[in-house]
Scaffold this motif. Structure first.
Motif, short mmCIF file in Angstrom:
data_model
loop_
_atom_site.label_atom_id
_atom_site.label_comp_id
_atom_site.label_asym_id
_atom_site.label_seq_id
_atom_site.Cartn_x
_atom_site.Cartn_y
_atom_site.Cartn_z
N ASN A 32 -22.49 39.23 0.71
CA ASN A 32 -21.76 40.16 -0.15
C ASN A 32 -21.06 39.42 -1.27
OD1 ASN A 32 -18.93 39.46 0.78
ND2 ASN A 32 -19.82 40.16 2.72
N ARG A 34 -17.56 39.67 -3.83
CA ARG A 34 -16.26 40.30 -4.00
C ARG A 34 -15.61 39.83 -5.29
NH1 ARG A 34 -14.35 39.17 2.17
NH2 ARG A 34 -16.45 38.84 2.98
N TRP A 35 -14.87 40.69 -5.87
CA TRP A 35 -14.02 40.34 -7.00
C TRP A 35 -12.57 40.44 -6.52
CZ3 TRP A 35 -15.19 38.36 -11.72
CH2 TRP A 35 -16.52 38.42 -12.14
N TYR A 36 -11.82 39.38 -6.80
CA TYR A 36 -10.40 39.34 -6.46
C TYR A 36 -9.58 39.21 -7.75
CZ TYR A 36 -11.05 38.47 -1.41
OH TYR A 36 -11.35 38.57 -0.07
N SER A 46 -8.08 41.74 -3.15
CA SER A 46 -9.44 42.25 -3.33
C SER A 46 -9.48 43.47 -4.23
CB SER A 46 -10.02 42.61 -1.96
OG SER A 46 -11.32 43.13 -2.10
N THR A 48 -13.03 44.72 -5.36
CA THR A 48 -14.26 45.37 -4.93
C THR A 48 -15.05 44.43 -4.03
OG1 THR A 48 -15.59 44.53 -6.75
CG2 THR A 48 -14.50 46.64 -7.11
N ILE A 49 -15.90 45.00 -3.21
CA ILE A 49 -16.84 44.23 -2.41
C ILE A 49 -18.17 44.96 -2.43
CG2 ILE A 49 -16.00 45.33 -0.29
CD1 ILE A 49 -16.86 42.79 1.21
N GLU B 99 -12.55 42.39 5.21
CA GLU B 99 -12.49 41.36 4.18
C GLU B 99 -11.41 40.36 4.53
OE1 GLU B 99 -10.76 44.43 1.30
OE2 GLU B 99 -9.82 42.54 0.71
#
Lengths: 114, 111
Positions: A32, A34-36, A46, A48-49, B99
């Motif tokens: 996956n 992710r944007w942090y 976080s 989005t994932i 997450e």
């Protein structure tokens, strides 16, 4: 070698404008992406994932896209606000181990001016 | 409220001192991590733990040590701090299917 590259390194925009941040990765096997968002002196939060089968995901004014074929992702910020000033980090996870190893980009430092 | 906490937030100490950076999470996560981050650079994994009494070294070699005696607590210790240890230290936790959640970080300066 598994890597995550982000561009631009830094970006300055005026309040109310839109912008797009880029992320290219070579992580394999992919799990996956992710944007942090990381404010100065704080931990990443976080935004989005996305998994392999997802090509777009939104979170308010943030919209992330993923092209798993070209191994590219983008984060689009709409109608920027002063509070959007932060570092935006692209993080890719592999599925080659039980750890779910994370690979971090160096981030794009976004500054929003009034 | 479920969260992850780090203390202290800022620490300035002299060379040779022993320090412990605290990290606690109230989410019941089994996996916990320590990252080191220099300004403008990516996060580097220095330690991780799968659960109580489990600790492993990460990718970046570090002179620090960690312990996991309780699920919620994952402290990091430097026996003798040096200027090269000056950095930001971030703690994170996760569980299967979730997450990684990050703490606010500890900014360490060694003089």
């Amino acid at each position: 070698k598994n890597q995550v590259e982000q561009s631009p390194q830094s970006l300055i925009i005026l309040e109310g404008k839109n912008c797009t941040l880029q992320c290219n990765y070579t992580v394999s096997p992919f799990s996956n992406l992710r944007w942090y968002k990381q404010d100065t002196g704080r931990g990443p939060v976080s935004l989005t994932i996305m998994t392999f089968s997802e090509n777009t995901k939104s979170n308010g004014r943030y919209t992330a896209t993923l092209d798993a074929d070209t191994k590219q992702s983008s984060l689009h910020i709409t109608a920027s606000q002063l509070s959007d000033s932060a570092s935006y980090i692209c993080v890719v996870s592999d599925r080659g181990s039980t750890l779910g190893r994370l690979y971090f980009g160096r981030g794009t430092q976004l500054t929003v001016w009034p | 409220e479920a969260d992850i906490y780090q203390t202290p937030r800022y620490l300035v100490i002299g060379t040779g001192k022993k320090i412990t950076l605290e990290c606690s999470q109230t989410m019941g996560h089994d996996k916990m991590y320590w990252y080191q981050q220099d300004p403008g650079m990516e996060l580097h994994l220095i330690h991780y733990s799968y659960g109580v009494n489990s600790t492993e070294k990460g990718d970046l070699s570090s002179e620090s040590t960690v312990s996991r005696i309780r699920t919620e607590h994952f402290p990091l210790t430097l026996e003798s701090a040096r200027p090269s240890h000056t950095s930001q230290y971030l703690c994170a936790s996760t569980s299967l299917g979730s997450e990684q959640f990050f703490g606010p970080g500890t900014r360490l300066t060694v003089l």
